[in-house]
Design an enzyme around this catalytic site. Sequence first.
Site, PDB file in Angstrom:
ATOM      1  N   LYS A  53       5.438  -4.993  -7.447  1.00 50.87           N
ATOM      2  CA  LYS A  53       6.370  -3.893  -7.183  1.00 50.87           C
ATOM      3  C   LYS A  53       7.780  -4.266  -7.653  1.00 50.87           C
ATOM      4  CE  LYS A  53       3.439  -2.213  -3.416  1.00 50.87           C
ATOM      5  NZ  LYS A  53       3.166  -2.126  -1.965  1.00 50.87           N
ATOM      6  N   GLN A  97       5.442  -4.050   3.912  1.00 49.43           N
ATOM      7  CA  GLN A  97       4.100  -4.307   3.399  1.00 49.43           C
ATOM      8  C   GLN A  97       3.128  -4.518   4.574  1.00 49.43           C
ATOM      9  OE1 GLN A  97       3.494  -4.057   0.121  1.00 49.43           O
ATOM     10  NE2 GLN A  97       1.325  -4.478   0.319  1.00 49.43           N
ATOM     11  N   ASP A 120       6.747   4.943   1.320  1.00 53.91           N
ATOM     12  CA  ASP A 120       5.303   4.777   1.511  1.00 53.91           C
ATOM     13  C   ASP A 120       4.667   6.052   2.081  1.00 53.91           C
ATOM     14  OD1 ASP A 120       3.897   2.580   0.678  1.00 53.91           O
ATOM     15  OD2 ASP A 120       4.517   1.316   2.360  1.00 53.91           O
TER      16      ASP A 120
HETATM   17  N1  GUN Z   1      -0.904  -2.669   1.970  1.00 57.65           N
HETATM   18  C1  GUN Z   1      -1.857  -2.298   1.087  1.00 57.65           C
HETATM   19  N2  GUN Z   1      -1.442  -1.217   0.392  1.00 57.65           N
HETATM   20  C2  GUN Z   1      -0.213  -0.913   0.849  1.00 57.65           C
HETATM   21  C3  GUN Z   1       0.734   0.111   0.504  1.00 57.65           C
HETATM   22  O1  GUN Z   1       0.528   0.965  -0.353  1.00 57.65           O
HETATM   23  N3  GUN Z   1       1.903   0.080   1.201  1.00 57.65           N
HETATM   24  C4  GUN Z   1       2.147  -0.843   2.166  1.00 57.65           C
HETATM   25  N4  GUN Z   1       3.326  -0.782   2.815  1.00 57.65           N
HETATM   26  N5  GUN Z   1       1.304  -1.788   2.505  1.00 57.65           N
HETATM   27  C5  GUN Z   1       0.133  -1.824   1.839  1.00 57.65           C
END
Ligand code: GUN
Length: 305
Positions: A53, A97, A120
């Site tokens: 990211k 995350q 998100d």
């Molecule tokens: N863990 C696995 N996929 C994601 C996601 O798209 N966003 C977040 N915050 N955590 C994750």
Amino acid sequence: MGTWLEGKPVADKIRDQVKNEVALCQQTFGKVPGLVGILVGDNPASQSYLRMKEKACQSLGLYGQVLYLAANTARDQLKAKIEDLNNEDKVDGILVQLPLPKGFAAHEVISWINPEKDVDGIHPYSLGLLLQNLPGLRACTPLGVLELIKSAGVGIEGKDVVVIGRSLIVGKPLAAMITNENGTVTICHSKTKNLAQVAARADILIAAMGKPGFIGPEFVKEGALVIDVGSNAVSDKAVVRELFGDDPKREKEIQDKGFTWAGDVQPRVIDKAGWLTPSPGGVGPLTIAMLMRNTLEAFKGRHHF
Ligand code: GUN
């Protein structure tokens, strides 16, 4: 024999659009959209996702930063950190995350984020807007799934769509988004009876349950569009061989890294499906592209642009 539906070309188009608009933000406002990711603890998969990211931010010209916090960070300390970011003008998107280490309640932590910065799309306010089919920030992976379906040239309206998996970040928001697009959705999960028969009715089948190679041809209608959201780390060579056949590349990966990535869908499903997304290389690149687009949208929302 169906067609592999690769994520990268679709993601690249979205990334190009975002990159151009980010340049326009810089020209118009003298600043660019900013994203901060928070990692609590040291989950290796989470570390790798956040690095991707951060790299995406760099390559599209966004401001990107990852905050690394210890697994034993106090609840109030994390809350104060998120509040600082809520008040920081150069931060448009905040993402915590998941999964969080034991002791943290994800729903509580997410609720501390200012919904305007919830890139998100999993804050209760964002999910409320989604259920009301009102504009707002939407979860990135479901957005990516919709883009992949569109790229195959398959319309959603009136289609029978089966989603296997009911997570807050994929299955549930995806089902709501497909409903908003006038698809007829069935959500399946571990308690669903006759899962294979239900799945085999789908024009569009979406596997998002996190079980490597669970979906074989018996779950798939001839010619269906199959989207594999699964991304599982598998370390057992015998399991890999049974699900995916002899694959020297995967076996070498296990030798070198200790695991290989595997989707929820067996690759042999390509013989029956109309389209199948590979995993890795299908949904993953879209999730990151949509996160970049959401950060841009959050910037535009905050700047009335
Ligand atoms: N863990 C696995 N996929 C994601 C996601 O798209 N966003 C977040 N915050 N955590 C994750």
